[in-house]
Design a protein around this motif. Structure first.
Motif, PDB file in Angstrom:
ATOM      1  N   GLY A 162      -5.022   2.930  -9.328  1.00 27.19           N
ATOM      2  CA  GLY A 162      -5.893   2.494 -10.414  1.00 27.19           C
ATOM      3  C   GLY A 162      -7.321   2.967 -10.194  1.00 27.19           C
ATOM      4  N   ARG A 163      -8.236   2.376 -10.943  1.00 26.59           N
ATOM      5  CA  ARG A 163      -9.622   2.842 -10.900  1.00 26.59           C
ATOM      6  C   ARG A 163     -10.375   2.407  -9.641  1.00 26.59           C
ATOM      7  NH1 ARG A 163     -14.144   1.877 -15.587  1.00 26.59           N
ATOM      8  NH2 ARG A 163     -15.739   3.156 -14.620  1.00 26.59           N
ATOM      9  N   PHE A 164     -10.164   1.175  -9.173  1.00 35.29           N
ATOM     10  CA  PHE A 164     -10.911   0.665  -8.029  1.00 35.29           C
ATOM     11  C   PHE A 164     -10.004   0.197  -6.893  1.00 35.29           C
ATOM     12  CE2 PHE A 164     -13.631  -0.188 -11.731  1.00 35.29           C
ATOM     13  CZ  PHE A 164     -14.712   0.586 -11.388  1.00 35.29           C
ATOM     14  N   GLY A 165      -8.720   0.471  -6.996  1.00 30.89           N
ATOM     15  CA  GLY A 165      -7.790  -0.066  -6.019  1.00 30.89           C
ATOM     16  C   GLY A 165      -7.196   0.986  -5.104  1.00 30.89           C
ATOM     17  N   TYR A 166      -6.690   0.483  -3.989  1.00 32.07           N
ATOM     18  CA  TYR A 166      -6.039   1.340  -3.010  1.00 32.07           C
ATOM     19  C   TYR A 166      -4.812   0.636  -2.461  1.00 32.07           C
ATOM     20  CZ  TYR A 166     -10.268   4.053  -3.229  1.00 32.07           C
ATOM     21  OH  TYR A 166     -11.298   4.811  -3.689  1.00 32.07           O
ATOM     22  N   LYS A 167      -3.773   1.418  -2.180  1.00 31.71           N
ATOM     23  CA  LYS A 167      -2.591   0.927  -1.477  1.00 31.71           C
ATOM     24  C   LYS A 167      -2.715   1.430  -0.043  1.00 31.71           C
ATOM     25  CE  LYS A 167       0.767   2.821  -3.726  1.00 31.71           C
ATOM     26  NZ  LYS A 167       2.057   3.174  -4.329  1.00 31.71           N
ATOM     27  N   VAL A 168      -2.574   0.517   0.909  1.00 27.26           N
ATOM     28  CA  VAL A 168      -2.692   0.875   2.318  1.00 27.26           C
ATOM     29  C   VAL A 168      -1.396   0.503   3.026  1.00 27.26           C
ATOM     30  CG1 VAL A 168      -4.000   0.540   4.445  1.00 27.26           C
ATOM     31  CG2 VAL A 168      -5.183   0.465   2.250  1.00 27.26           C
ATOM     32  N   THR A 169      -0.810   1.475   3.697  1.00 26.28           N
ATOM     33  CA  THR A 169       0.384   1.241   4.496  1.00 26.28           C
ATOM     34  C   THR A 169       0.038   1.585   5.940  1.00 26.28           C
ATOM     35  OG1 THR A 169       1.736   1.938   2.614  1.00 26.28           O
ATOM     36  CG2 THR A 169       2.829   1.776   4.748  1.00 26.28           C
ATOM     37  N   LEU A 170       0.219   0.608   6.819  1.00 27.48           N
ATOM     38  CA  LEU A 170      -0.090   0.819   8.231  1.00 27.48           C
ATOM     39  C   LEU A 170       1.138   1.331   8.955  1.00 27.48           C
ATOM     40  CD1 LEU A 170      -2.134  -2.440   8.849  1.00 27.48           C
ATOM     41  CD2 LEU A 170      -2.973  -0.173   8.231  1.00 27.48           C
ATOM     42  N   ARG A 171       0.913   2.171   9.942  1.00 27.77           N
ATOM     43  CA  ARG A 171       2.010   2.798  10.674  1.00 27.77           C
ATOM     44  C   ARG A 171       2.940   1.768  11.302  1.00 27.77           C
ATOM     45  NH1 ARG A 171       1.400   8.005  14.356  1.00 27.77           N
ATOM     46  NH2 ARG A 171       0.454   8.562  12.401  1.00 27.77           N
ATOM     47  N   ASP A 172       2.385   0.680  11.849  1.00 29.62           N
ATOM     48  CA  ASP A 172       3.227  -0.312  12.520  1.00 29.62           C
ATOM     49  C   ASP A 172       3.580  -1.494  11.617  1.00 29.62           C
ATOM     50  OD1 ASP A 172       0.735  -1.463  12.379  1.00 29.62           O
ATOM     51  OD2 ASP A 172       0.740  -2.211  14.428  1.00 29.62           O
ATOM     52  N   GLY A 173       3.306  -1.371  10.321  1.00 32.18           N
ATOM     53  CA  GLY A 173       3.590  -2.469   9.397  1.00 32.18           C
ATOM     54  C   GLY A 173       4.715  -2.134   8.438  1.00 32.18           C
ATOM     55  N   GLU A 174       5.268  -3.170   7.846  1.00 36.68           N
ATOM     56  CA  GLU A 174       6.343  -2.980   6.879  1.00 36.68           C
ATOM     57  C   GLU A 174       5.864  -3.194   5.445  1.00 36.68           C
ATOM     58  OE1 GLU A 174       9.688  -5.392   7.868  1.00 36.68           O
ATOM     59  OE2 GLU A 174       9.660  -4.770   9.971  1.00 36.68           O
ATOM     60  N   ASP A 175       4.712  -3.835   5.286  1.00 39.47           N
ATOM     61  CA  ASP A 175       4.204  -4.178   3.971  1.00 39.47           C
ATOM     62  C   ASP A 175       3.171  -3.167   3.485  1.00 39.47           C
ATOM     63  OD1 ASP A 175       5.697  -6.560   3.977  1.00 39.47           O
ATOM     64  OD2 ASP A 175       4.090  -7.610   5.026  1.00 39.47           O
ATOM     65  N   VAL A 176       3.033  -3.097   2.172  1.00 35.81           N
ATOM     66  CA  VAL A 176       1.953  -2.343   1.551  1.00 35.81           C
ATOM     67  C   VAL A 176       0.851  -3.344   1.230  1.00 35.81           C
ATOM     68  CG1 VAL A 176       1.271  -0.995  -0.462  1.00 35.81           C
ATOM     69  CG2 VAL A 176       3.510  -0.632   0.572  1.00 35.81           C
ATOM     70  N   HIS A 177      -0.384  -3.007   1.569  1.00 33.83           N
ATOM     71  CA  HIS A 177      -1.526  -3.869   1.295  1.00 33.83           C
ATOM     72  C   HIS A 177      -2.285  -3.291   0.115  1.00 33.83           C
ATOM     73  CE1 HIS A 177      -0.992  -5.930   5.159  1.00 33.83           C
ATOM     74  NE2 HIS A 177      -0.605  -4.730   5.588  1.00 33.83           N
ATOM     75  N   TYR A 178      -2.570  -4.128  -0.875  1.00 31.64           N
ATOM     76  CA  TYR A 178      -3.314  -3.701  -2.050  1.00 31.64           C
ATOM     77  C   TYR A 178      -4.749  -4.177  -1.893  1.00 31.64           C
ATOM     78  CZ  TYR A 178       1.205  -2.664  -4.042  1.00 31.64           C
ATOM     79  OH  TYR A 178       2.436  -2.135  -4.269  1.00 31.64           O
ATOM     80  N   CYS A 179      -5.692  -3.251  -2.007  1.00 33.45           N
ATOM     81  CA  CYS A 179      -7.107  -3.563  -1.819  1.00 33.45           C
ATOM     82  C   CYS A 179      -7.881  -3.111  -3.051  1.00 33.45           C
ATOM     83  CB  CYS A 179      -7.659  -2.815  -0.605  1.00 33.45           C
ATOM     84  SG  CYS A 179      -6.723  -3.102   0.907  1.00 33.45           S
ATOM     85  N   ALA A 180      -8.935  -3.843  -3.361  1.00 37.47           N
ATOM     86  CA  ALA A 180      -9.823  -3.455  -4.462  1.00 37.47           C
ATOM     87  C   ALA A 180     -11.250  -3.442  -3.957  1.00 37.47           C
ATOM     88  CB  ALA A 180      -9.693  -4.438  -5.617  1.00 37.47           C
ATOM     89  N   LEU A 181     -11.991  -2.435  -4.366  1.00 40.15           N
ATOM     90  CA  LEU A 181     -13.401  -2.364  -4.011  1.00 40.15           C
ATOM     91  C   LEU A 181     -14.207  -3.078  -5.081  1.00 40.15           C
ATOM     92  CD1 LEU A 181     -13.730   1.349  -2.906  1.00 40.15           C
ATOM     93  CD2 LEU A 181     -13.499  -0.669  -1.463  1.00 40.15           C
ATOM     94  N   GLY A 182     -15.219  -3.778  -4.649  1.00 40.12           N
ATOM     95  CA  GLY A 182     -16.063  -4.482  -5.601  1.00 40.12           C
ATOM     96  C   GLY A 182     -17.485  -4.593  -5.082  1.00 40.12           C
ATOM     97  N   LEU A 183     -18.394  -4.910  -5.964  1.00 36.95           N
ATOM     98  CA  LEU A 183     -19.797  -5.108  -5.614  1.00 36.95           C
ATOM     99  C   LEU A 183     -20.121  -6.588  -5.589  1.00 36.95           C
ATOM    100  CD1 LEU A 183     -21.538  -2.396  -7.802  1.00 36.95           C
ATOM    101  CD2 LEU A 183     -21.146  -2.319  -5.355  1.00 36.95           C
ATOM    102  N   GLU A 184     -20.917  -6.977  -4.595  1.00 37.89           N
ATOM    103  CA  GLU A 184     -21.443  -8.339  -4.543  1.00 37.89           C
ATOM    104  C   GLU A 184     -22.921  -8.206  -4.198  1.00 37.89           C
ATOM    105  OE1 GLU A 184     -20.984 -12.341  -1.867  1.00 37.89           O
ATOM    106  OE2 GLU A 184     -19.247 -11.068  -2.116  1.00 37.89           O
TER     107      GLU A 184
END
Length: 65
Positions: free
Chosen positions: A40-62
């Motif tokens: 998507g526009r501000f999101g990322y899928k992260v898969t770690l080498r030693d992990g089984e899950d996909v982590h969904y991250c979003a960048l934002g401003l505060e």
């Protein structure tokens, strides 16, 4: 409707604190050990080498940071 799954904790991450404390999360998130894909526009899928899950991250401003 969001393309992201519902957040499980909704807590922002203080990257400098994670880095300075050398947390397990910081160590595991080494970009040389993870596959990071744009999602998507501000999101990322992260898969770690030693992990089984996909982590969904979003960048934002505060407070413009």
């Amino acid at each position: 409707m969001s393309a992201f799954p519902e957040p499980t904790d909704g807590e922002p991450v203080d990257f400098l604190e994670e880095r300075d404390d050398e947390t397990q999360s910081w160590t595991r998130a080494d970009p040389r050990e993870a596959l990071t894909e744009s999602f998507g526009r501000f999101g990322y899928k992260v898969t770690l080498r030693d992990g089984e899950d996909v982590h969904y991250c979003a960048l934002g401003l505060e407070d413009e940071e």
